[in-house]
Design an enzyme around this catalytic site. Structure first.
Site, PDB file in Angstrom:
ATOM      1  N   TYR A   1      -2.305  -1.032 -48.002  1.00  0.00           N
ATOM      2  CA  TYR A   1      -3.280  -0.202 -47.287  1.00  0.00           C
ATOM      3  C   TYR A   1      -3.817   0.858 -48.234  1.00  0.00           C
ATOM      4  CZ  TYR A   1      -4.979   2.683 -43.355  1.00  0.00           C
ATOM      5  OH  TYR A   1      -5.751   3.404 -42.477  1.00  0.00           O
TER       6      TYR A   1
ATOM      7  N   ARG B   1       7.935  -7.856 -38.066  1.00  0.00           N
ATOM      8  CA  ARG B   1       6.831  -7.472 -37.171  1.00  0.00           C
ATOM      9  C   ARG B   1       5.858  -8.625 -36.963  1.00  0.00           C
ATOM     10  NH1 ARG B   1       4.686  -2.359 -39.959  1.00  0.00           N
ATOM     11  NH2 ARG B   1       3.069  -2.679 -38.381  1.00  0.00           N
TER      12      ARG B   1
ATOM     13  N   GLN C   1      -6.275  -0.566   1.802  1.00  0.00           N
ATOM     14  CA  GLN C   1      -5.908   0.075   3.068  1.00  0.00           C
ATOM     15  C   GLN C   1      -5.785   1.572   2.827  1.00  0.00           C
ATOM     16  OE1 GLN C   1      -1.872  -0.147   4.271  1.00  0.00           O
ATOM     17  NE2 GLN C   1      -2.266   0.295   6.413  1.00  0.00           N
TER      18      GLN C   1
ATOM     19  N   SER D   1      13.368  -4.864 -59.236  1.00  0.00           N
ATOM     20  CA  SER D   1      13.586  -3.822 -58.227  1.00  0.00           C
ATOM     21  C   SER D   1      12.637  -2.642 -58.401  1.00  0.00           C
ATOM     22  CB  SER D   1      15.023  -3.294 -58.345  1.00  0.00           C
ATOM     23  OG  SER D   1      15.909  -4.348 -58.075  1.00  0.00           O
TER      24      SER D   1
ATOM     25  N   THR E   1       2.468  -0.872   8.992  1.00  0.00           N
ATOM     26  CA  THR E   1       2.439  -2.281   8.564  1.00  0.00           C
ATOM     27  C   THR E   1       1.457  -3.107   9.407  1.00  0.00           C
ATOM     28  OG1 THR E   1       4.417  -2.593   9.941  1.00  0.00           O
ATOM     29  CG2 THR E   1       4.778  -2.333   7.577  1.00  0.00           C
TER      30      THR E   1
ATOM     31  N   GLY F   1      14.460  -2.081  11.159  1.00  0.00           N
ATOM     32  CA  GLY F   1      14.141  -2.467  12.529  1.00  0.00           C
ATOM     33  C   GLY F   1      15.220  -3.420  13.026  1.00  0.00           C
TER      34      GLY F   1
ATOM     35  N   ALA G   1       0.811  -1.215   0.000  1.00  0.00           N
ATOM     36  CA  ALA G   1       0.000   0.000   0.000  1.00  0.00           C
ATOM     37  C   ALA G   1       0.845   1.265   0.000  1.00  0.00           C
ATOM     38  CB  ALA G   1      -0.939  -0.005   1.201  1.00  0.00           C
TER      39      ALA G   1
ATOM     40  N   ARG H   1       9.880   7.915  -3.122  1.00  0.00           N
ATOM     41  CA  ARG H   1      11.249   8.112  -3.610  1.00  0.00           C
ATOM     42  C   ARG H   1      11.469   7.609  -5.039  1.00  0.00           C
ATOM     43  NH1 ARG H   1      14.606   5.522   1.045  1.00  0.00           N
ATOM     44  NH2 ARG H   1      12.576   4.654   1.607  1.00  0.00           N
TER      45      ARG H   1
HETATM   46  C1  UD1 Z   1       9.583  -2.032   7.875  1.00  0.00           C
HETATM   47  C2  UD1 Z   1       9.712  -2.671   9.253  1.00  0.00           C
HETATM   48  C3  UD1 Z   1      11.183  -2.747   9.629  1.00  0.00           C
HETATM   49  C4  UD1 Z   1      11.951  -3.515   8.607  1.00  0.00           C
HETATM   50  C5  UD1 Z   1      11.754  -2.920   7.230  1.00  0.00           C
HETATM   51  C6  UD1 Z   1      12.339  -3.828   6.194  1.00  0.00           C
HETATM   52  C7  UD1 Z   1       7.707  -2.074  10.499  1.00  0.00           C
HETATM   53  C8  UD1 Z   1       7.126  -1.176  11.516  1.00  0.00           C
HETATM   54  N1  UD1 Z   1       8.979  -1.877  10.194  1.00  0.00           N
HETATM   55  O1  UD1 Z   1      10.028  -0.706   8.003  1.00  0.00           O
HETATM   56  O2  UD1 Z   1      11.320  -3.385  10.898  1.00  0.00           O
HETATM   57  O3  UD1 Z   1      13.334  -3.528   8.934  1.00  0.00           O
HETATM   58  O4  UD1 Z   1      10.349  -2.775   6.936  1.00  0.00           O
HETATM   59  O5  UD1 Z   1      12.265  -3.227   4.938  1.00  0.00           O
HETATM   60  O6  UD1 Z   1       7.044  -2.974  10.019  1.00  0.00           O
HETATM   61  N2  UD1 Z   1       2.972  -0.767   3.910  1.00  0.00           N
HETATM   62  C9  UD1 Z   1       1.604  -0.882   3.765  1.00  0.00           C
HETATM   63  N3  UD1 Z   1       0.803  -0.098   4.529  1.00  0.00           N
HETATM   64  C10 UD1 Z   1       1.282   0.780   5.441  1.00  0.00           C
HETATM   65  C11 UD1 Z   1       2.671   0.885   5.594  1.00  0.00           C
HETATM   66  C12 UD1 Z   1       3.493   0.097   4.821  1.00  0.00           C
HETATM   67  O7  UD1 Z   1       1.130  -1.661   2.939  1.00  0.00           O
HETATM   68  O8  UD1 Z   1       0.481   1.432   6.091  1.00  0.00           O
HETATM   69  C13 UD1 Z   1       3.842  -1.600   3.095  1.00  0.00           C
HETATM   70  C14 UD1 Z   1       4.754  -0.826   2.190  1.00  0.00           C
HETATM   71  O9  UD1 Z   1       4.158  -0.649   0.909  1.00  0.00           O
HETATM   72  C15 UD1 Z   1       5.988  -1.721   2.102  1.00  0.00           C
HETATM   73  C16 UD1 Z   1       6.013  -2.413   3.468  1.00  0.00           C
HETATM   74  O10 UD1 Z   1       4.699  -2.328   3.970  1.00  0.00           O
HETATM   75  O11 UD1 Z   1       5.858  -2.699   1.096  1.00  0.00           O
HETATM   76  C17 UD1 Z   1       7.005  -1.801   4.435  1.00  0.00           C
HETATM   77  O12 UD1 Z   1       6.653  -0.478   4.686  1.00  0.00           O
HETATM   78  P1  UD1 Z   1       7.721   0.647   4.953  1.00  0.00           P
HETATM   79  O13 UD1 Z   1       7.027   1.901   5.267  1.00  0.00           O
HETATM   80  O14 UD1 Z   1       8.732   0.664   3.882  1.00  0.00           O
HETATM   81  O15 UD1 Z   1       8.389   0.087   6.311  1.00  0.00           O
HETATM   82  P2  UD1 Z   1       9.782   0.474   6.907  1.00  0.00           P
HETATM   83  O16 UD1 Z   1       9.658   1.736   7.635  1.00  0.00           O
HETATM   84  O17 UD1 Z   1      10.828   0.373   5.885  1.00  0.00           O
END
Ligand code: UD1
Ligand code: CA
Length: 459
Positions: free
Chosen positions: A387, A333, A76, A405, A82, A140, A13, A18
């Site tokens: 065509y 093609r 979401q 030719s 997450t 994390g 989501a 970036r």
């Molecule tokens: C998360 C982990 C971190 C881990 C890292 C690895 C948590 C709190 N932290 O951090 O421990 O080391 O990933 O890459 O879980 N996403 C959603 N909905 C949301 C937020 C995020 O679907 O509300 C998805 C994002 O699209 C992505 C993934 O979850 O695919 C991770 O989200 P991101 O915000 O990148 O987490 P990090 O802060 O990197």
């Protein structure tokens, strides 16, 4: 040991700010395939009872592009972390014992690693995929007690200086027993530096209940995430290098393994040789002893054994027969099928045409919507005018015909077998078999004609 039933939950989501792109992050292609598709395929290998994708940004676009059946989409909005993402997924996980959380932007995760992570899991423990990074910034951190048991994950922004020094990090991928997951997820609070519902907080909850948390270490490359175009490009190079190595292991000769891009699948027979800068898209099949010259683009095509494709040739869809020559600078093609021993030369474009055995179109021609017989010779500069501005029409050229030719064959038209078209003709009516047909004004000579002479400049 009873088998576990897994529902996979892919978190996708996030906005992907970036990437600086209107295209949702998980749709950016890696070796020709969206990031999300890589993850889905790895998940599929586990034969999950349910596959869920949590989406948010660019939802409709993502759904349309991924078009996978058997996927349950969960929206979401807004994105509160997450933990919040998994909370949205829980009501849809169906009859499962465990949920496996995956990230849509971590595309290189291997199905073998996931299988190892899940093998023999039980209802009262968490399986966590971790890796060790020289530079753990942003991740994390895995907190362990004095006996080495995992007790918590602390996010970078909430970590103490001491905790930040830990190099073992959370990859985000974890297997949770559904029985406990519901309670843990309900108990999450956003009381942290980012004000988010952290999925990672469930680790501390499990540890507090004295449930086991087992950390499975994997190679960092498998769990690298994509956040920006630099990471995407670096991963593209890794995947391409791996694919090139696999081709060479199968016996394919690559002039330079760093200069081939396969965006799809490339199947090669024996003793195939590929010069630099080949780009393959979709499904490409090369027969035995095929040779590909420098700077070719091949898309969804099949090239028969012993055929030579010379430099700068572009083949998009279709079948090139055995023992043939194509290029340099040819463009084939979709809908084209050439039989054995055909010669398609430089600056020749062929579209939606059948070229039978041993026919030659060697220079500067356009052949479209045509059926060309055996041993036909099409001279330089021949154009099939297929065509009329509104509809396309077919040109049929019989066996052993010879097209002089610079001729135009105005379709619909049929050139009789064994017939000859004189050079420079515009053919608008069918030509009889075995005869010479031409449409050309008669050549005349003006005897004694003098070229104009340049006048001297007046002073
Ligand atoms: C998360 C982990 C971190 C881990 C890292 C690895 C948590 C709190 N932290 O951090 O421990 O080391 O990933 O890459 O879980 N996403 C959603 N909905 C949301 C937020 C995020 O679907 O509300 C998805 C994002 O699209 C992505 C993934 O979850 O695919 C991770 O989200 P991101 O915000 O990148 O987490 P990090 O802060 O990197
Ligand atoms: Ca991230």
């Amino acid at each position: 040991m009873k088998a576990i039933q897994i529902a996979t939950v892919i978190l996708a989501a996030g906005k992907g700010t970036r990437m600086r792109s209107a295209l949702p992050k998980v749709l950016h292609p890696l070796a020709g395939k969206p990031l999300l598709t890589w993850v889905l395929e790895a998940a599929q290998a586990l034969e999950p009872v349910k596959q869920l994708i949590v989406y948010g940004h660019g939802g409709e676009q993502v759904k349309a592009a991924i078009a996978a059946d058997k996927v349950t989409w969960v929206e979401q909005a807004p994105q509160l972390g997450t933990g919040d993402a998994v909370r949205h997924a829980l009501p849809h996980v169906g009859e499962c014992s465990h949920i496996l959380v995956l990230y849509g932007d971590v595309p290189q995760i291997g199905s073998g690693t996931l299988q190892d992570l899940c093998a023999g899991a039980d209802d009262d423990s968490i399986r966590l995929l971790t890796t060790v990074l020289d530079n753990p910034t942003g991740y994390g951190r895995i907190i362990r007690d004095e006996r080495g048991h995992v007790t918590a994950i602390v996010e970078e922004k909430d970590a103490s200086g001491e905790q930040r020094a830990i190099k073992e990090v959370n990859t985000g991928i974890m297997l949770l027993p559904l029985k406990h997951a519901k309670n843990w997820i309900e108990a999450l609070t956003p009381a942290n530096a980012q004000g988010e519902y952290y999925l990672t907080d469930v680790i501390g909850m499990a540890a507090a209940q004295r449930l086991a948390v087992s950390a499975h270490n994997c190679a960092a490359a498998e769990v690298a995430g994509i956040n920006d175009k630099m990471q995407l490009a670096a991963m593209e190079r890794e995947v391409q290098q791996r694919q090139a190595n696999a081709l060479m292991q199968q016996g394919v000769t690559l002039a330079d393994p760093a200069r081939i891009d396969v965006r799809g699948s490339l199947l090669c027979g024996e003793d195939v040789a590929i010069d630099v800068n080949l780009v393959c898209e979709g499904e490409v099949i090369l027969g035995d002893r095929v040779s590909i010259g420098a700077n070719c683009v091949l898309r969804n095509c099949h090239i028969g054994s012993d055929t030579l494709v010379e430099a700068f040739t572009h083949i998009d869809g279709g079948h090139i027969g055995e023992n043939s020559r194509v290029g340099p600078y040819a463009r084939i093609r979709p809908g084209t099928h050439t039989a054995e021993e055909a010669h398609i030369g430089n600056f020749v474009e062929i579209k939606n045409s059948q070229i039978d055995r041993g026919s030659k179109i060697n220079h500067l021609s356009y052949v479209g919507d045509s059926t060309v017989g055996k041993r036909v010779n099409i001279g330089a500069g021949t154009i099939t005018c297929n065509y009329d501005g509104a509809n396309k029409h077919r040109t049929i050229i019989g066996d052993d015909a010879f097209i002089g030719s610079d001729s135009q064959l105005v379709a619909p038209v049929e050139i009789g077998a064994g017939s000859t078209v004189g050079a420079g003709s515009t053919i608008t009516k069918d030509t009889p078999a075995g005869e010479l047909t031409l449409s050309r004004s008669k050549q005349i000579t003006i005897n004694g004609w003098k070229r104009p002479v340049k006048q001297p400049k007046k002073a």
